[in-house]
Design a protein around this motif. Structure first.
Motif, short mmCIF file in Angstrom:
data_model
loop_
_atom_site.label_atom_id
_atom_site.label_comp_id
_atom_site.label_asym_id
_atom_site.label_seq_id
_atom_site.Cartn_x
_atom_site.Cartn_y
_atom_site.Cartn_z
N VAL A 123 0.74 -0.99 0.36
CA VAL A 123 -0.40 -0.45 -0.28
C VAL A 123 1.15 1.37 0.14
CG1 VAL A 123 -1.99 1.39 0.92
CG2 VAL A 123 -1.84 -1.10 0.98
N GLY A 124 1.83 1.32 0.28
CA GLY A 124 2.34 2.22 0.57
C GLY A 124 3.28 2.62 -0.49
N GLY A 125 3.48 1.55 -1.09
CA GLY A 125 4.22 1.18 -2.95
C GLY A 125 3.80 2.32 -3.73
N VAL A 126 2.19 2.57 -3.55
CA VAL A 126 1.04 2.67 -4.17
C VAL A 126 1.03 4.06 -4.00
CG1 VAL A 126 -1.34 2.67 -5.03
CG2 VAL A 126 -0.31 0.01 -4.68
N VAL A 127 1.39 4.30 -2.99
CA VAL A 127 0.83 5.75 -2.24
C VAL A 127 2.89 6.68 -2.73
CG1 VAL A 127 0.77 7.62 -0.17
CG2 VAL A 127 -0.57 5.68 -0.52
N GLY A 128 3.37 5.77 -2.42
CA GLY A 128 5.19 6.71 -2.94
C GLY A 128 4.60 6.82 -4.63
N ALA A 129 4.44 5.89 -5.44
CA ALA A 129 3.90 5.74 -7.12
C ALA A 129 3.50 7.07 -6.85
CB ALA A 129 3.39 4.58 -7.34
N ALA A 130 2.60 7.10 -6.56
CA ALA A 130 1.35 8.04 -7.03
C ALA A 130 1.81 9.75 -6.20
CB ALA A 130 -0.56 8.10 -6.47
N LEU A 131 2.23 10.02 -5.23
CA LEU A 131 2.93 11.03 -5.40
C LEU A 131 4.27 11.14 -5.67
CD1 LEU A 131 2.74 10.64 -1.26
CD2 LEU A 131 1.86 11.93 -2.90
N LEU A 132 5.22 10.36 -6.02
CA LEU A 132 6.13 10.79 -6.81
C LEU A 132 5.90 10.77 -8.85
CD1 LEU A 132 9.12 11.44 -6.82
CD2 LEU A 132 9.87 9.22 -7.35
N GLY A 133 5.04 9.77 -9.29
CA GLY A 133 4.68 10.50 -10.16
C GLY A 133 3.82 11.59 -10.16
N SER A 134 2.52 12.09 -9.87
CA SER A 134 2.10 13.16 -10.37
C SER A 134 3.12 14.65 -10.55
CB SER A 134 1.22 12.98 -8.49
OG SER A 134 1.66 13.77 -7.27
N THR A 135 4.28 14.22 -9.56
CA THR A 135 5.20 14.95 -9.79
C THR A 135 5.20 16.00 -11.17
OG1 THR A 135 7.28 13.81 -9.53
CG2 THR A 135 6.18 15.60 -7.34
N ILE A 136 5.36 14.78 -12.04
CA ILE A 136 5.80 15.06 -13.76
C ILE A 136 4.12 15.56 -14.42
CG2 ILE A 136 5.83 13.66 -16.02
CD1 ILE A 136 7.25 11.28 -14.63
N ASN A 137 4.53 16.60 -14.87
CA ASN A 137 3.53 17.20 -16.00
C ASN A 137 3.50 16.28 -17.19
OD1 ASN A 137 1.90 18.84 -17.22
ND2 ASN A 137 2.46 20.85 -16.62
N THR A 138 2.37 15.34 -17.37
CA THR A 138 2.48 14.30 -18.06
C THR A 138 1.92 15.36 -19.43
OG1 THR A 138 -0.06 14.19 -17.31
CG2 THR A 138 1.89 12.24 -17.26
N ASP A 139 1.57 16.33 -19.18
CA ASP A 139 0.51 16.58 -20.84
C ASP A 139 1.63 17.83 -21.09
OD1 ASP A 139 -2.14 15.60 -20.24
OD2 ASP A 139 -2.96 18.03 -19.14
N SER A 140 2.00 18.10 -20.45
CA SER A 140 3.11 18.49 -21.02
C SER A 140 4.59 18.45 -21.79
CB SER A 140 3.89 20.55 -19.90
OG SER A 140 5.65 20.46 -20.30
N LEU A 141 4.76 17.14 -20.88
CA LEU A 141 5.47 16.89 -21.78
C LEU A 141 5.35 15.66 -22.96
CD1 LEU A 141 8.12 14.86 -21.40
CD2 LEU A 141 7.16 13.16 -19.96
N ARG A 142 3.61 15.50 -22.64
CA ARG A 142 2.81 14.62 -23.72
C ARG A 142 3.47 15.72 -24.93
NH1 ARG A 142 0.06 10.77 -23.01
NH2 ARG A 142 -0.87 11.76 -20.51
N TYR A 143 2.98 17.01 -24.89
CA TYR A 143 2.75 17.92 -25.37
C TYR A 143 4.13 17.83 -26.17
CZ TYR A 143 -0.54 19.04 -23.98
OH TYR A 143 -3.06 18.87 -24.03
N LYS A 144 5.94 18.11 -25.60
CA LYS A 144 6.73 18.40 -26.14
C LYS A 144 7.59 17.08 -27.22
CE LYS A 144 8.55 21.38 -22.33
NZ LYS A 144 9.02 21.37 -20.75
N ILE A 145 6.75 15.13 -26.74
CA ILE A 145 7.18 14.96 -27.37
C ILE A 145 6.64 14.56 -28.74
CG2 ILE A 145 7.42 12.35 -27.00
CD1 ILE A 145 8.02 12.31 -24.64
N ARG A 146 5.67 15.15 -28.43
CA ARG A 146 4.43 15.63 -30.09
C ARG A 146 5.32 16.27 -31.08
NH1 ARG A 146 3.16 15.13 -34.39
NH2 ARG A 146 1.53 14.51 -35.32
N ASN A 147 5.26 16.99 -30.71
CA ASN A 147 5.63 18.81 -31.18
C ASN A 147 7.23 18.36 -31.91
OD1 ASN A 147 3.33 19.75 -30.82
ND2 ASN A 147 4.56 20.48 -29.47
N ALA A 148 8.17 17.18 -30.50
CA ALA A 148 9.32 16.48 -31.11
C ALA A 148 9.44 16.11 -32.43
CB ALA A 148 10.26 16.27 -30.23
N ILE A 149 8.22 15.08 -32.95
CA ILE A 149 8.10 13.94 -33.52
C ILE A 149 7.99 15.15 -34.89
CG2 ILE A 149 6.97 12.55 -34.24
CD1 ILE A 149 6.27 11.57 -31.31
N GLY A 150 7.19 15.92 -35.15
CA GLY A 150 6.53 16.12 -36.09
C GLY A 150 5.00 16.30 -36.65
#
Length: 208
Positions: free
Chosen positions: A181-208
């Motif tokens: 359970v602690g692992g699930v919570v830790g994954a959710a907390l640390l994973g939430s620090t990544i702005n996935t939308d911003s990263l997704r857009y940057k990768i998409r635009n880099a692909i062209g």
């Protein structure tokens, strides 16, 4: 008398706030953002699978590495209690090495689970013609990166829970369950620090 005649142009007050049209977000004003899974049933299922994979990654790495990281913390605590500088340095050195190997392995597990899940769901969406190859690639890459970070968070969360629950007397299966359970919570907390939308857009635009 106005020698230029009557003007039909409205007078603009330079001090009044001027309204601007609401424009869609665009990283470089030319390329529009990637379609982040859309709203159809297949896309919603793919998004749910990606979120679930994060929790699974945390649970797996929390289960697998809770004892290892817990031992690092306990060894360091014992070295502090001993008051020996050499023992403290040995604990820090050995703990750092073990932590590096453990987090690298946890990142690999998280990336494999999340990336694999995203590959299947986005591949299905691509085959059905509900997404483009560029968007699917951006989704898979982003989910894989977030999975790697979440895997690390799961290992750390499981280890911290292992230490805390151990101090109050948890042992055996209850300790393992708490660490997962602690692992699930830790994954959710640390994973939430990544702005996935911003990263997704940057990768998409880099692909062209």
């Amino acid at each position: 008398m106005n020698i230029f005649g009557t003007s039909n142009v409205a007078t603009v007050n330079p001090y009044a706030p001027q309204s601007t049209p609401n424009l869609p977000y665009s990283p470089n004003n030319n390329v529009q953002p990637a379609n982040v899974y859309g709203s159809d049933s297949v896309s919603v299922l793919a998004k749910s699978a990606a979120q679930t994979a994060i929790f699974v990654s945390g649970g797996v790495t929390g289960y697998k590495y809770h004892d290892t990281i817990g031992d690092i913390g306990r060894n360091f605590g014992n070295s502090i209690k001993s008051g020996s500088a050499n023992q403290i340095m040995d604990s820090v050195t050995n703990g750092t090495k073990t932590m590096a190997v453990t987090t690298a392995s946890a990142a690999g597990i998280g990336a494999l689970i999340s990336g694999g899940t995203s590959l299947i769901s986005n591949g299905f969406s691509l085959i059905q013609g509900r997404n483009t190859a560029g968007n699917a690639t951006a989704n898979i890459a982003t989910d894989t990166i977030k999975g790697a970070v979440s895997g690390i968070g799961g290992a750390i969360g499981g280890g911290v829970t292992n230490i805390g629950m151990g101090l109050i007397g948890f042992t055996g299966t209850p300790l393992i369950v708490a660490s997962v359970v602690g692992g699930v919570v830790g994954a959710a907390l640390l994973g939430s620090t990544i702005n996935t939308d911003s990263l997704r857009y940057k990768i998409r635009n880099a692909i062209g």
